[in-house]
Enzyme design. Structure first.
Site, PDB file in Angstrom:
ATOM      1  N   HIS A   1      -4.054   3.188  -3.444  1.00  0.00           N
ATOM      2  CA  HIS A   1      -4.179   2.711  -2.058  1.00  0.00           C
ATOM      3  C   HIS A   1      -3.452   1.390  -1.845  1.00  0.00           C
ATOM      4  O   HIS A   1      -2.613   1.280  -0.943  1.00  0.00           O
ATOM      5  CB  HIS A   1      -5.649   2.539  -1.678  1.00  0.00           C
ATOM      6  CG  HIS A   1      -5.857   1.783  -0.396  1.00  0.00           C
ATOM      7  ND1 HIS A   1      -5.691   2.353   0.837  1.00  0.00           N
ATOM      8  CD2 HIS A   1      -6.191   0.488  -0.163  1.00  0.00           C
ATOM      9  CE1 HIS A   1      -5.915   1.447   1.778  1.00  0.00           C
ATOM     10  NE2 HIS A   1      -6.225   0.300   1.187  1.00  0.00           N
TER      11      HIS A   1
ATOM     12  N   ASP B   1     -33.312 -15.312  30.189  1.00  0.00           N
ATOM     13  CA  ASP B   1     -32.877 -14.291  29.227  1.00  0.00           C
ATOM     14  C   ASP B   1     -32.992 -14.770  27.787  1.00  0.00           C
ATOM     15  O   ASP B   1     -32.984 -13.966  26.856  1.00  0.00           O
ATOM     16  CB  ASP B   1     -31.432 -13.871  29.516  1.00  0.00           C
ATOM     17  CG  ASP B   1     -31.342 -12.870  30.650  1.00  0.00           C
ATOM     18  OD1 ASP B   1     -32.366 -12.219  30.931  1.00  0.00           O
ATOM     19  OD2 ASP B   1     -30.276 -12.740  31.255  1.00  0.00           O
TER      20      ASP B   1
ATOM     21  N   HIS C   1       0.843  -1.202   0.000  1.00  0.00           N
ATOM     22  CA  HIS C   1       0.000   0.000   0.000  1.00  0.00           C
ATOM     23  C   HIS C   1       0.878   1.253   0.000  1.00  0.00           C
ATOM     24  O   HIS C   1       1.277   1.723   1.068  1.00  0.00           O
ATOM     25  CB  HIS C   1      -0.916  -0.004   1.217  1.00  0.00           C
ATOM     26  CG  HIS C   1      -1.810  -1.200   1.312  1.00  0.00           C
ATOM     27  ND1 HIS C   1      -1.334  -2.441   1.679  1.00  0.00           N
ATOM     28  CD2 HIS C   1      -3.141  -1.348   1.070  1.00  0.00           C
ATOM     29  CE1 HIS C   1      -2.345  -3.307   1.671  1.00  0.00           C
ATOM     30  NE2 HIS C   1      -3.446  -2.667   1.308  1.00  0.00           N
TER      31      HIS C   1
ATOM     32  N   HIS D   1     -28.978 -14.542  24.837  1.00  0.00           N
ATOM     33  CA  HIS D   1     -27.994 -14.454  25.917  1.00  0.00           C
ATOM     34  C   HIS D   1     -27.403 -15.807  26.303  1.00  0.00           C
ATOM     35  O   HIS D   1     -26.628 -15.885  27.260  1.00  0.00           O
ATOM     36  CB  HIS D   1     -28.629 -13.801  27.148  1.00  0.00           C
ATOM     37  CG  HIS D   1     -28.729 -12.307  27.038  1.00  0.00           C
ATOM     38  ND1 HIS D   1     -29.389 -11.684  26.004  1.00  0.00           N
ATOM     39  CD2 HIS D   1     -28.244 -11.309  27.828  1.00  0.00           C
ATOM     40  CE1 HIS D   1     -29.316 -10.373  26.167  1.00  0.00           C
ATOM     41  NE2 HIS D   1     -28.621 -10.115  27.254  1.00  0.00           N
TER      42      HIS D   1
ATOM     43  N   GLU E   1     -17.812  -3.758  24.539  1.00  0.00           N
ATOM     44  CA  GLU E   1     -16.991  -4.965  24.647  1.00  0.00           C
ATOM     45  C   GLU E   1     -15.818  -4.978  23.672  1.00  0.00           C
ATOM     46  O   GLU E   1     -14.708  -5.399  24.022  1.00  0.00           O
ATOM     47  CB  GLU E   1     -17.847  -6.217  24.417  1.00  0.00           C
ATOM     48  CG  GLU E   1     -18.832  -6.520  25.523  1.00  0.00           C
ATOM     49  CD  GLU E   1     -20.173  -5.835  25.328  1.00  0.00           C
ATOM     50  OE1 GLU E   1     -21.088  -6.100  26.121  1.00  0.00           O
ATOM     51  OE2 GLU E   1     -20.307  -5.034  24.367  1.00  0.00           O
TER      52      GLU E   1
ATOM     53  N   HIS F   1      -1.870  -1.035   7.125  1.00  0.00           N
ATOM     54  CA  HIS F   1      -1.521  -1.299   5.724  1.00  0.00           C
ATOM     55  C   HIS F   1      -0.409  -0.368   5.249  1.00  0.00           C
ATOM     56  O   HIS F   1       0.262  -0.665   4.263  1.00  0.00           O
ATOM     57  CB  HIS F   1      -2.753  -1.137   4.824  1.00  0.00           C
ATOM     58  CG  HIS F   1      -3.404   0.209   4.931  1.00  0.00           C
ATOM     59  ND1 HIS F   1      -4.356   0.498   5.873  1.00  0.00           N
ATOM     60  CD2 HIS F   1      -3.236   1.341   4.218  1.00  0.00           C
ATOM     61  CE1 HIS F   1      -4.750   1.751   5.732  1.00  0.00           C
ATOM     62  NE2 HIS F   1      -4.076   2.296   4.744  1.00  0.00           N
TER      63      HIS F   1
ATOM     64  N   GLY G   1      -3.554  -3.768  11.587  1.00  0.00           N
ATOM     65  CA  GLY G   1      -4.019  -4.212  10.277  1.00  0.00           C
ATOM     66  C   GLY G   1      -5.523  -4.118  10.228  1.00  0.00           C
ATOM     67  O   GLY G   1      -6.084  -3.406   9.393  1.00  0.00           O
ATOM     68  N   PRO G   2      -6.228  -4.822  11.161  1.00  0.00           N
ATOM     69  CA  PRO G   2      -7.677  -4.605  11.255  1.00  0.00           C
ATOM     70  C   PRO G   2      -7.928  -3.138  11.618  1.00  0.00           C
ATOM     71  O   PRO G   2      -7.519  -2.683  12.687  1.00  0.00           O
ATOM     72  CB  PRO G   2      -8.097  -5.541  12.386  1.00  0.00           C
ATOM     73  CG  PRO G   2      -7.017  -6.574  12.450  1.00  0.00           C
ATOM     74  CD  PRO G   2      -5.756  -5.855  12.088  1.00  0.00           C
ATOM     75  N   LEU G   3      -8.556  -2.414  10.731  1.00  0.00           N
ATOM     76  CA  LEU G   3      -8.648  -0.960  10.906  1.00  0.00           C
ATOM     77  C   LEU G   3      -9.394  -0.590  12.186  1.00  0.00           C
ATOM     78  O   LEU G   3     -10.393  -1.200  12.550  1.00  0.00           O
ATOM     79  CB  LEU G   3      -9.317  -0.327   9.692  1.00  0.00           C
ATOM     80  CG  LEU G   3      -8.500  -0.423   8.399  1.00  0.00           C
ATOM     81  CD1 LEU G   3      -9.252   0.210   7.236  1.00  0.00           C
ATOM     82  CD2 LEU G   3      -7.124   0.228   8.564  1.00  0.00           C
TER      83      LEU G   3
ATOM     84  N   ASN H   1      -7.438  11.691   3.751  1.00  0.00           N
ATOM     85  CA  ASN H   1      -7.194  11.825   2.309  1.00  0.00           C
ATOM     86  C   ASN H   1      -8.436  11.569   1.469  1.00  0.00           C
ATOM     87  O   ASN H   1      -8.378  11.603   0.237  1.00  0.00           O
ATOM     88  CB  ASN H   1      -6.048  10.909   1.864  1.00  0.00           C
ATOM     89  CG  ASN H   1      -6.313   9.447   2.153  1.00  0.00           C
ATOM     90  OD1 ASN H   1      -7.417   8.955   1.998  1.00  0.00           O
ATOM     91  ND2 ASN H   1      -5.269   8.726   2.572  1.00  0.00           N
TER      92      ASN H   1
ATOM     93  N   SER I   1     -22.415  -8.365  37.931  1.00  0.00           N
ATOM     94  CA  SER I   1     -22.812  -9.672  37.415  1.00  0.00           C
ATOM     95  C   SER I   1     -21.604 -10.566  37.146  1.00  0.00           C
ATOM     96  O   SER I   1     -21.651 -11.780  37.364  1.00  0.00           O
ATOM     97  CB  SER I   1     -23.628  -9.515  36.127  1.00  0.00           C
ATOM     98  OG  SER I   1     -24.862  -8.883  36.375  1.00  0.00           O
TER      99      SER I   1
END
Length: 663
Positions: free
Chosen positions: A262, A469, A27, A473, A411, A67, A115-117, A186, A384
């Site tokens: 890109h 639940d 990239h 759940h 989470e 990237h 890497g995972p944006l 960009n 909990s």
């Protein structure tokens, strides 16, 4: 911009483009646009020492837009972190120090695997939380031994991903003023202009989160970049968000500002055009002028002195505050949890029915006094999850000493922040939620496994035992999901002693994330449980008959069902052992001899019992065995009704074993 600085910025661009071109993969667009910003940051504003990349008080830099790794590798090479030109030439090749996306622990100077944006954004928030907490614990008047910034660079994709909003919402609430976000704006993604799917005013969003926002109109102007960074560091009450207007693929007119730059090499002809446009005299790939190297070396000498000054201050700190200095060593040492093995009070358990989540809560409140650097919290489920440390304070914008983290209903960000806390160093961390919501944390748990971070996950309400639940759940496939992940340990205890064993393993895990999967409902205690559970599986109830007919294998709450079924089978002269298997992963680490002693190969009549998916159990029951598991989602009803509805009854277990035995 002076001539030498212009050459230094362009060297980053050239090296990045050359890496991608030689690999014919990568990239180049983002590095070409962001080179001025990272040069200005690393050269003039960021405290770091290439001679000691692990200096504890260094500023952290996270490339969330992973990237753009070629840019980071170019920085590490030019600043002298040990990456050679040959390393750059091996970009994206097998076994190289320059993989396609940055990998923590693999390449010196890489602070996080990205890497995972958006993931880097959450991890940066975790690093900033760790800095704030450690600073509150250890800093003294005139001795700011923990005093550094966390910088994170990302682009449009990072800000589209929901994890960044989750994390930044919390960062603003906590007033993490030493978190500085650099936004490479960009306006281009893979599919085209961001106008296709991303038209919001990002700065207004960040203002709403509680950030100071600054806009750099010209991302090539070093003075503008410098002034923005100065303003960000001057803000003492809020994190800062710097929007940098850049042009993707800057310097290559045929590609500049287009989606095609890109994620694909520029091509030989465009590489030439890039050099011509930038006024780069040498057309030989990877050739950098000596003057550029010298300039970077001169900067490095200044960086070295910054650590030297800190080290001198720290020596004085140790003399004036010896007790705090000893505590500092406690926070930063590893392997000090093994002493728990012989701690009788830690292993002491009451012989009465109890939920494993309750036992876990007692473990946490015992461990907190032994390990002062233990910090953690829940996604709004502390009461909990039983994850609250009593009398330990809440981490908040007005008190960073608190050890209880309140992540809110976030989470995904919670798990990413937990990663960042461990990446920072000096702290052990846990995060907590309902087990079914491990779906939300899984992407960040995967990164923890890749990075070998021993983050502890407390995952309660572990089965259809959640009851009323209902299906939303009640976890079904989640055990199989987490067990399928490499370098990840799942531990589902059957009673109090096994829960203690789980916590012992979690605290002693050095390179593997650890999930404690716990019940809401009360479970009985077993005389045969305890430290044997450290092996992952063991015979918890052994037949007194000479000839063994079969084996019942179970985890968690279903062990009670197996034990009861064993007694009924014995009335019919059918001899079975009950094997409790809280952790498949730990069991697989044992010797062949041990595994054979627990699950003898010649005993092929086996039944596995678990209130979850059957995926993975085939390995232990074989073609001749059977499983009593869930094959559909749950329902809304009291737990005892559901266990009977789905076949988790003594009668069904005994009948299944008899069928396996051919009786």
């Amino acid at each position: 911009m002076g001539k030498i600085e212009e050459s230094c910025v362009n060297a980053l661009r050239i090296l990045s483009a050359d890496q991608v071109e030689k690999a014919q993969s990568g990239h180049p667009g983002m590095p070409l646009g962001s080179a001025p910003a990272v040069y200005e940051l690393w050269a003039k504003h960021m405290r770091h020492n290439p001679k000691n990349p692990e200096w504890v008080n260094r500023d952290r830099f996270v490339l969330s837009a992973g990237h753009g790794s070629a840019l980071l590798y170019s920085l590490l090479h030019l600043f002298g972190y040990g990456l050679t030109i040959d390393d750059l030439k091996n970009f994206r090749q097998d076994g190289s120090l320059t993989p396609g996306h940055p990998e923590y622990g693999h390449t010196m100077g890489v602070e996080a695997t990205t890497g995972p944006l958006g993931a880097g954004m959450a991890m940066a928030v975790g690093m900033a939380i760790a800095e704030a907490h450690l600073g509150a614990i250890f800093n003294k008047p005139q001795f700011p031994i923990v005093d550094h910034y966390t910088y994170v660079l990302g682009g449009d994709g990072c800000l589209m991903e929901g994890i960044s909003s989750e994390a930044f919402s919390l960062a603003g609430t906590l007033g993490l003023s030493k978190l500085i976000v650099l936004y490479d704006s960009n306006s281009i993604t893979i599919e085209g202009s961001t106008n296709l799917a991303f038209t919001e005013d990002v700065c207004k969003r960040m203002e709403a989160f509680g950030f100071q926002t600054i806009t750099i109109e010209d991302g090539t102007n070093l003075d503008q970049i410098s002034q923005a960074l100065i303003a960000a560091k001057a803000e003492k009450d809020k994190p800062s968000f710097i929007k940098i207007n850049t042009e993707i693929g800057y310097g290559c007119p045929p590609k500049q500002g287009t989606p095609s730059v890109h994620g694909a090499p520029l091509g030989a002809e465009n590489i030439k055009i890039l050099r011509q446009t930038l006024g780069w005299a040498d057309f030989e790939a990877f050739k950098i002028p000596a003057a550029v190297y010298q300039h970077y070396q001169d900067i490095t000498q200044i960086k070295v002195k910054e650590e030297e000054a800190w080290a001198e201050m720290f020596q004085s700190y140790k003399k004036l505050y010896p007790e705090a200095a000893k505590q500092w060593e406690v926070y930063h040492q590893k392997g000090n949890a093994k002493s728990l093995l012989h701690d009788e009070q830690f292993w002491a358990c009451e012989n009465k029915p109890d939920a494993t989540r309750n036992i876990s809560g007692r473990c946490i409140n015992y461990l907190k006094d032994i390990f002062p650097n233990l910090i953690g919290g829940s996604a709004d489920l502390g009461s909990s999850n039983k994850s609250v440390m009593k009398d330990s304070g809440d981490f908040s914008a007005i008190e960073y000493k608190g050890r209880n983290l309140h992540f809110g209903v976030r989470e995904l960000a919670m798990a990413g922040i937990g990663n960042g806390i461990l990446l920072h160093g000096g702290l052990r961390a846990y995060v907590a939620t309902f087990f079914v919501f491990s779906d939300y944390i899984k992407p960040m748990a995967r990164l923890a496994a890749i990075m070998q971070l021993p983050l502890i996950y407390i995952l309660t309400h572990d089965s259809i035992g959640v009851g009323e639940d209902g299906a939303t759940h009640e976890p079904i496939e989640q055990l199989a999901m987490l067990r399928a992940m490499p370098n990840f340990t799942v531990f589902r205890p059957a009673d109090a002693a096994e829960t203690v064993a789980g916590w012992y393993c979690a605290m002693n895990s050095e390179k593997t994330p650890f999930a404690l999967v716990l019940t809401r409902q009360n479970l009985p205690q077993y005389a045969g449980s305890g430290k044997k559970a450290l092996a992952g599986a063991y015979i918890i109830d052994q037949t007194d008959q000479k000839k063994l007919d079969g084996i019942l294998i179970a985890s968690g709450s279903e062990v009670a069902l197996a034990v009861a079924a064993k007694k009924e089978l014995a009335k019919e002269n059918i001899a079975v052992n009950v094997v409790s298997m809280p952790s498949m992963e730990l069991f697989e680490q044992q010797s062949l001899e041990y595994k054979e002693s627990v699950l003898p190969a010649h005993i092929r009549s086996r039944v596995a019992i678990e209130a979850g998916s059957d995926f993975g159990w085939g390995k232990y029951v074989g073609l001749d065995g059977a499983v009593i598991t869930m094959h559909e989602f749950g329902a809304s009803a009291p737990a005892n009704i559901l266990f009977e509805k789905y076949g988790f009854m003594v009668e069904n277990v005994t009948e299944t074993m008899k069928k396996v035995l051919g009786k």
